[in-house]
Write a protein that holds these residues in place. Structure first.
Motif: not given
Length: 331
Positions: A4-30
């Protein structure tokens, strides 16, 4: 395949560690409402060679929290998590995607913050790992030809930090933490969420080259039987495929996801794709396959390489956001 195929309503994912950090990068409208950049909230964060994803699954008012990988150096996960007020005690499961230090390097500091959780790691992750370096970087060679002393002298091989089960068990003492090494086959861990188990290799040329493991003093080309990916089915949208490094290859990982879940629609592919050593011909072949799957989001991070990211942004501009420390996906 699941009965049986089950699902979630939503999933939220936050990146805690990655090679790059940039507090000046803004959310793209698209990508508004789907991919949100941290902006000034990442001001105290640090970039590190590794990956960690904070995952929240939501279904019918029920919420489950997972941590996928605990990469980087010891303090990176904690410092970045503090910026986003992450509560480690909420993580019901921690999944380590494979036995490379950039995916478990922060695990021990993480375990210090937790009293109760299930830690999921493949038994193969504890094999001693090696990486070919110098002129052999990313190359496929016969491991039986390796003269370790000579290779080491010529700086052609590097022993990766060992991942030791006994050290994990030491950190587990006095806490209600269980170590699960039994998930070698596809396993549903929550409604709508599966761990891949050992990923079927349909195309051998997709496997990352230049990486080895040693067992009983014998070198073997790593076939990544320790690699675990996460597959999350979002109701009405399709599969979210989360990868640590994708050493088994994008094609193999995604096709395995479809086989495991019985779902052919790919909604998003997020994580490390390990094409940092690949030429543009290889990158274009992989992107041709990804485009054929028509994902709404493809976010190459960590070991994917800047060439892969730029190619994806050029060929799939409306599907490829940039992932940095603090990027949040609301899918």
């Amino acid at each position: 395949m699941s009965s049986a195929i089950s699902s979630v309503d939503k999933v939220h994912i936050r990146v805690l560690v990655n090679n790059y950090v940039d507090p000046t990068f803004v959310t793209e409208e698209k990508f508004k409402d789907l991919v949100i950049q941290p902006e000034r909230n990442a001001g105290t964060c640090v970039g590190d060679h590794g990956l960690t994803l904070d995952i929240t699954l939501m279904k019918d008012g029920n919420v489950h929290h997972l941590l996928f990988d605990a990469g980087g150096t010891n303090g990176t996960v904690l410092q970045n998590a503090m910026a986003f007020r992450v509560k480690f005690e909420t993580f019901e499961k921690i999944i380590i995607s494979h036995g490379h230090v950039d995916h478990y390097g922060g695990l021990f500091k993480t375990l210090e913050q937790i009293q109760e959780t299930e830690l999921i790691i493949s038994p193969h992750a504890f094999n001693q790992k090696y990486m070919l370096t110098g002129k052999l970087t990313g190359m496929k060679i016969d491991p039986q030809t390796i003269d370790y002393r000579q290779f080491k002298k010529e700086k052609l091989i590097f022993q990766l930090p060992p991942f030791k089960e006994k050290l994990i068990r030491k950190f587990m003492e006095g806490r209600n933490i269980t170590l699960n090494k039994e998930i070698t086959r596809p396993t549903q861990i929550f409604e709508g969420c599966w761990i891949s188990g050992e990923i079927d290799i349909l195309k051998e040329d997709e496997i990352s080259h230049g990486l080895l493991y040693q067992k009983d003093k014998v070198f073997y080309e790593d076939n990544f039987r320790d690699e675990l990916s996460l597959y999350i089915n979002v109701e009405g949208k399709g599969l979210v495929v989360l990868t640590g490094c994708c050493h088994c290859g994008v094609y193999n990982t995604v096709e395995h996801a479809k086989k495991v879940t019985g779902i052919n629609k790919i909604y998003a592919i997020i994580g490390g794709l390990h094409h940092i050593w690949s030429d543009f011909n290889t990158i274009n072949q992989v992107l041709t396959y990804i485009k054929s799957q028509e994902p709404q989001i493809i976010c190459p991070m960590h070991c994917s390489g800047l060439n892969f990211l730029m190619a994806a942004r050029t060929q799939m501009p409306d599907q490829t956001p940039i992932g940095v420390v603090g990027t949040q996906f609301q899918l």
